[in-house]
Design a protein around this motif. Sequence first.
Motif, PDB file in Angstrom:
ATOM      1  N   ILE A 293       0.843  -1.195   0.000  1.00  0.00           N
ATOM      2  CA  ILE A 293       0.000   0.000   0.000  1.00  0.00           C
ATOM      3  C   ILE A 293       0.875   1.240   0.000  1.00  0.00           C
ATOM      4  O   ILE A 293       1.826   1.336   0.779  1.00  0.00           O
ATOM      5  CB  ILE A 293      -0.935   0.019   1.229  1.00  0.00           C
ATOM      6  N   THR A 294       0.573   2.159  -0.876  1.00  0.00           N
ATOM      7  CA  THR A 294       1.304   3.430  -0.931  1.00  0.00           C
ATOM      8  C   THR A 294       0.403   4.564  -0.476  1.00  0.00           C
ATOM      9  O   THR A 294      -0.813   4.509  -0.621  1.00  0.00           O
ATOM     10  CB  THR A 294       1.809   3.710  -2.353  1.00  0.00           C
ATOM     11  N   ASP A 295       1.054   5.579   0.072  1.00  0.00           N
ATOM     12  CA  ASP A 295       0.342   6.775   0.521  1.00  0.00           C
ATOM     13  C   ASP A 295       0.123   7.680  -0.692  1.00  0.00           C
ATOM     14  O   ASP A 295       1.082   8.125  -1.323  1.00  0.00           O
ATOM     15  CB  ASP A 295       1.163   7.489   1.583  1.00  0.00           C
ATOM     16  N   ILE A 296      -1.126   7.948  -1.035  1.00  0.00           N
ATOM     17  CA  ILE A 296      -1.457   8.739  -2.219  1.00  0.00           C
ATOM     18  C   ILE A 296      -2.206   9.990  -1.793  1.00  0.00           C
ATOM     19  O   ILE A 296      -3.153   9.919  -1.004  1.00  0.00           O
ATOM     20  CB  ILE A 296      -2.318   7.939  -3.216  1.00  0.00           C
ATOM     21  N   SER A 297      -1.787  11.125  -2.306  1.00  0.00           N
ATOM     22  CA  SER A 297      -2.474  12.385  -2.033  1.00  0.00           C
ATOM     23  C   SER A 297      -2.100  13.381  -3.126  1.00  0.00           C
ATOM     24  O   SER A 297      -1.340  13.060  -4.042  1.00  0.00           O
ATOM     25  CB  SER A 297      -2.098  12.928  -0.648  1.00  0.00           C
ATOM     26  N   SER A 298      -2.652  14.572  -3.030  1.00  0.00           N
ATOM     27  CA  SER A 298      -2.362  15.601  -4.025  1.00  0.00           C
ATOM     28  C   SER A 298      -1.716  16.803  -3.336  1.00  0.00           C
ATOM     29  O   SER A 298      -1.943  17.050  -2.151  1.00  0.00           O
ATOM     30  CB  SER A 298      -3.637  16.027  -4.759  1.00  0.00           C
ATOM     31  N   ARG A 299      -0.938  17.539  -4.088  1.00  0.00           N
ATOM     32  CA  ARG A 299      -0.258  18.729  -3.589  1.00  0.00           C
ATOM     33  C   ARG A 299      -0.269  19.807  -4.670  1.00  0.00           C
ATOM     34  O   ARG A 299      -0.330  19.512  -5.857  1.00  0.00           O
ATOM     35  CB  ARG A 299       1.204  18.434  -3.209  1.00  0.00           C
ATOM     36  N   LYS A 300      -0.180  21.064  -4.212  1.00  0.00           N
ATOM     37  CA  LYS A 300       0.003  22.167  -5.142  1.00  0.00           C
ATOM     38  C   LYS A 300       1.469  22.563  -5.127  1.00  0.00           C
ATOM     39  O   LYS A 300       2.053  22.780  -4.066  1.00  0.00           O
ATOM     40  CB  LYS A 300      -0.869  23.366  -4.765  1.00  0.00           C
ATOM     41  N   VAL A 301       2.060  22.668  -6.310  1.00  0.00           N
ATOM     42  CA  VAL A 301       3.471  23.023  -6.416  1.00  0.00           C
ATOM     43  C   VAL A 301       3.633  24.513  -6.098  1.00  0.00           C
ATOM     44  O   VAL A 301       2.916  25.357  -6.637  1.00  0.00           O
ATOM     45  CB  VAL A 301       4.001  22.721  -7.826  1.00  0.00           C
ATOM     46  N   SER A 302       4.563  24.818  -5.218  1.00  0.00           N
ATOM     47  CA  SER A 302       4.786  26.212  -4.806  1.00  0.00           C
ATOM     48  C   SER A 302       5.505  26.991  -5.907  1.00  0.00           C
ATOM     49  O   SER A 302       5.955  26.436  -6.909  1.00  0.00           O
ATOM     50  CB  SER A 302       5.602  26.259  -3.520  1.00  0.00           C
ATOM     51  N   ARG A 303       5.635  28.307  -5.681  1.00  0.00           N
ATOM     52  CA  ARG A 303       6.358  29.150  -6.634  1.00  0.00           C
ATOM     53  C   ARG A 303       7.840  28.796  -6.697  1.00  0.00           C
ATOM     54  O   ARG A 303       8.532  29.164  -7.642  1.00  0.00           O
ATOM     55  CB  ARG A 303       6.194  30.624  -6.254  1.00  0.00           C
ATOM     56  N   LEU A 304       8.317  28.097  -5.677  1.00  0.00           N
ATOM     57  CA  LEU A 304       9.708  27.642  -5.665  1.00  0.00           C
ATOM     58  C   LEU A 304       9.878  26.308  -6.374  1.00  0.00           C
ATOM     59  O   LEU A 304      10.956  25.710  -6.341  1.00  0.00           O
ATOM     60  CB  LEU A 304      10.219  27.525  -4.226  1.00  0.00           C
ATOM     61  N   GLU A 328       2.836   9.770  -4.601  1.00  0.00           N
ATOM     62  CA  GLU A 328       2.736   8.413  -4.085  1.00  0.00           C
ATOM     63  C   GLU A 328       4.013   8.103  -3.321  1.00  0.00           C
ATOM     64  O   GLU A 328       5.113   8.382  -3.808  1.00  0.00           O
ATOM     65  CB  GLU A 328       2.553   7.397  -5.217  1.00  0.00           C
ATOM     66  N   SER A 329       3.858   7.512  -2.141  1.00  0.00           N
ATOM     67  CA  SER A 329       5.024   7.186  -1.328  1.00  0.00           C
ATOM     68  C   SER A 329       4.816   5.854  -0.629  1.00  0.00           C
ATOM     69  O   SER A 329       3.741   5.573  -0.100  1.00  0.00           O
ATOM     70  CB  SER A 329       5.284   8.281  -0.286  1.00  0.00           C
ATOM     71  N   ASN A 330       5.863   5.046  -0.641  1.00  0.00           N
ATOM     72  CA  ASN A 330       5.841   3.784   0.110  1.00  0.00           C
ATOM     73  C   ASN A 330       6.691   3.863   1.371  1.00  0.00           C
ATOM     74  O   ASN A 330       7.004   2.841   1.967  1.00  0.00           O
ATOM     75  CB  ASN A 330       6.324   2.638  -0.779  1.00  0.00           C
ATOM     76  N   GLY A 331       7.053   5.086   1.774  1.00  0.00           N
ATOM     77  CA  GLY A 331       7.880   5.281   2.952  1.00  0.00           C
ATOM     78  C   GLY A 331       9.354   5.394   2.657  1.00  0.00           C
ATOM     79  O   GLY A 331      10.129   5.892   3.480  1.00  0.00           O
ATOM     80  N   THR A 332       9.777   4.951   1.476  1.00  0.00           N
ATOM     81  CA  THR A 332      11.179   5.027   1.068  1.00  0.00           C
ATOM     82  C   THR A 332      11.365   5.954  -0.116  1.00  0.00           C
ATOM     83  O   THR A 332      12.269   6.788  -0.134  1.00  0.00           O
ATOM     84  CB  THR A 332      11.717   3.632   0.713  1.00  0.00           C
ATOM     85  N   ASN A 339      -0.984  14.404 -14.057  1.00  0.00           N
ATOM     86  CA  ASN A 339      -1.899  13.525 -14.781  1.00  0.00           C
ATOM     87  C   ASN A 339      -1.401  12.100 -14.587  1.00  0.00           C
ATOM     88  O   ASN A 339      -1.321  11.633 -13.477  1.00  0.00           O
ATOM     89  CB  ASN A 339      -2.009  13.926 -16.250  1.00  0.00           C
ATOM     90  N   ARG A 340      -1.011  11.402 -15.628  1.00  0.00           N
ATOM     91  CA  ARG A 340      -0.535  10.024 -15.484  1.00  0.00           C
ATOM     92  C   ARG A 340       0.971   9.899 -15.743  1.00  0.00           C
ATOM     93  O   ARG A 340       1.499   8.796 -15.789  1.00  0.00           O
ATOM     94  CB  ARG A 340      -1.293   9.101 -16.448  1.00  0.00           C
ATOM     95  N   THR A 341       1.644  11.032 -15.886  1.00  0.00           N
ATOM     96  CA  THR A 341       3.072  11.018 -16.191  1.00  0.00           C
ATOM     97  C   THR A 341       3.886  11.300 -14.936  1.00  0.00           C
ATOM     98  O   THR A 341       3.619  12.268 -14.230  1.00  0.00           O
ATOM     99  CB  THR A 341       3.401  12.078 -17.257  1.00  0.00           C
ATOM    100  N   ARG A 342       4.870  10.456 -14.668  1.00  0.00           N
ATOM    101  CA  ARG A 342       5.741  10.702 -13.518  1.00  0.00           C
ATOM    102  C   ARG A 342       6.747  11.773 -13.888  1.00  0.00           C
ATOM    103  O   ARG A 342       7.462  11.656 -14.898  1.00  0.00           O
ATOM    104  CB  ARG A 342       6.475   9.421 -13.120  1.00  0.00           C
ATOM    105  N   ILE A 343       6.800  12.829 -13.060  1.00  0.00           N
ATOM    106  CA  ILE A 343       7.665  13.969 -13.364  1.00  0.00           C
ATOM    107  C   ILE A 343       8.827  14.095 -12.389  1.00  0.00           C
ATOM    108  O   ILE A 343       9.742  14.880 -12.643  1.00  0.00           O
ATOM    109  CB  ILE A 343       6.849  15.288 -13.379  1.00  0.00           C
ATOM    110  N   ALA A 344       8.799  13.342 -11.284  1.00  0.00           N
ATOM    111  CA  ALA A 344       9.908  13.439 -10.316  1.00  0.00           C
ATOM    112  C   ALA A 344       9.943  12.185  -9.456  1.00  0.00           C
ATOM    113  O   ALA A 344       8.908  11.540  -9.224  1.00  0.00           O
ATOM    114  CB  ALA A 344       9.762  14.679  -9.442  1.00  0.00           C
ATOM    115  N   LEU A 345      11.150  11.867  -8.997  1.00  0.00           N
ATOM    116  CA  LEU A 345      11.360  10.725  -8.100  1.00  0.00           C
ATOM    117  C   LEU A 345      12.403  11.129  -7.065  1.00  0.00           C
ATOM    118  O   LEU A 345      13.503  11.557  -7.418  1.00  0.00           O
ATOM    119  CB  LEU A 345      11.815   9.498  -8.885  1.00  0.00           C
ATOM    120  N   HIS A 346      12.056  10.988  -5.766  1.00  0.00           N
ATOM    121  CA  HIS A 346      12.962  11.375  -4.675  1.00  0.00           C
ATOM    122  C   HIS A 346      13.049  10.243  -3.654  1.00  0.00           C
ATOM    123  O   HIS A 346      12.097   9.466  -3.472  1.00  0.00           O
ATOM    124  CB  HIS A 346      12.452  12.628  -3.958  1.00  0.00           C
TER     125      HIS A 346
END
Length: 475
Positions: A293-304, A328-332, A339-346
């Motif tokens: 299970i992954t933690d899923i939520s939405s965020r607004k990207v800041s001006r930074l 989406e986060s699995n804790g790691t 939309n459906r495109t991944r734009i970043a991975l951290h």
Amino acid sequence: MYYTIKTLLSQGKSLRQISRELGVCRKTVYRIKTALDNGQEGPVLQVRTKVLDDHQQQIAEYYEDGLTAHLIHRRLTQEKGVIISYPSVARCVERLKKQEVYVPLQSAPGEEAQVDFGYMGTFQNHGKPVKVWVFSMILSHSRYAYYRLVTTQKISAFIECHYKAFEYFGGVPKTVKLDNLKSGVITPDFYEPVLQEQYAAFLAYYNCAPIACRVRRPQDKGKIESSIKYVKNNFLKNFRGSDYQKLIYELKAWNEQICNKRVHGTTRKVPQEVFNSTEKQSLGVLPAVRYQITDISSRKVSRLAHISYRYNYYSVPAQYAGMYVRIESNGTLLKIFYNRTRIALHSISQDLGAYISLEEHKPEYKKSVSREEYHQRMAAIGPYASQMFLLLEKNVPTHWHAMTRGILHLKKSFDDDIINRACKRAIRFNALSYQHIKRICQSGLYRQDESLEAQVTYTEGYGHDLWVYDNLAHN
């Protein structure tokens, strides 16, 4: 009445006698006699027109869309301008309800499970009040049921209840029929439901397919509706106290000892016996590893161009600033989607208040450039631009980056030859700065070097100023 009067007239009785004998008005007898004399052998059916006759099709469409009689009456009066009372509309809607015939839905063993939430009330969990819901999954063939208490209806809890139910059954049904829960269905549509992506991925992982019920059609999931009513009436009403932990313990015991071992009111069979004999072996095989299970939520990207997650800030490409993204986060790992495109991975940071920024997410004009790359760009302009870079690096070590970027930025307004010649003149007069080179380009002073060289002529004697020879020496 028509044929009775016809018979009495044939017996020779008068209008007065017939009126007195039948207890009807003499005018009525006369009207029927006149019709008989004109060859009308039977009564004519009297059809009364109704106000809603012209709107029957519209009312039927409203009803199919799930509108109540109150809403249908409001639309007819406000939008269509129909003058009609609410009871008339209600009677029309009631006739439409009686026209619909429901066919009992039968399911093969292992074919279908139905799920839903039911509100149980407020209970005390370690001294704090919590709202409690009961999750129920019931196998449609055997009526074998699984119940679990939750204090949230988030997608993570919804999925956990599912795989706990699958593990309780020891297998997976082919389909899961669910109500239009926000956890499972975003836009309710019977033919093409837009399911939560993680819920759809979870069911696919277990080789199971979702079926969303139609809006306001409880008959589509009658088994789970009855299951929720049963747990409330048979278990909850008999529960004493308000302790949440006690509620969990007693529900589990009731589920195993009473619910699945009683004679079912519809099938007249014991669910556990039917499940063990016919349905258990028809269920799909559980995967070797649980779904993560992954933690899923939405965020607004800041001006930074960063989003906040668990007290830290993670970068996204600069062009998404001000937009809403899904995380989406699995804790790691933290995945960021537009939309459906991944734009970043951290990687998840354990710091607090830290900015985790990736170089590729910065705008082009703010990306870090190495010393070698700057030198290559200046050398591409010309040899004097390359020489200017080396002089700036040597003479202004704290500002050569900004000055070099400024010179490169001049390429938007001037071609490489002009910039190179401007660097040549700036070197000649030791004007080592971006501003000097910019003014030389704008004013056209780079042309004076050519005219200066053209002025040098060789004649007898010493007829030239010494500064001309100095300039030649520099060249």
